[in-house]
Design an enzyme around this catalytic site. Sequence first.
Site: not given
Length: 206
Positions: A10, A61, A88, A158
């Site tokens: 991202h 995100r 993440e 992520h």
Amino acid sequence: MERLLVLVRHGQSEWNLKNLFTGWKDPDLTEKGVAEAKRAGEQLRDLKLEFDIAFTSDLQRAQKTLKLILAELGQDDLETVKNLALNERDYGDITGMNKDEAREQFGEEQVHIWRRSFDVPPPGGESLKMTAERVLPYYHAEILPEVLSGKRTIVAAHGNSLRALIMELEDLSPEEILKRELGTGTPVVYRLDEEGKVTSVEDLAG
């Protein structure tokens, strides 16, 4: 038959900018992050790449980065699968803490171990090893079969969930993957053989 897999981290988030441990918290992209995502889309368009399916995490995100990339490609309506398996790594008790403040509180060496060791998690959180233990089964069950069927696939996720994938794709050791830096909004383009082994890799950084 082409077997294409593109991974992209991202764009910069509000918490990246503030130097905070983000983990499963859900901050938005910054203006720079939006620009990075659009640039990623431009890079993929310049390579004349299009996609048949997309995967992303449960966090905005990554989802917004993907949406901006697909807009640049004129593929706003692409089938997109969202799953928290691609989130993440969870930073547990240090989530939301400024990284410099964490070093002051816990010591630079301890914070370095939490950030850069393979199998030592922060209190209440996940290590990279634990992150891989949820990412890789999902990859093998849901993402890889699409790639092997010939569907051109993009994954927006992520830094650490993608590191888990890259470790397997590029057959890296725990020590090697910890040294691998993934720029925000930077696509990495893989082509695979019929067994899912990488035949070529192109990192579009820079």
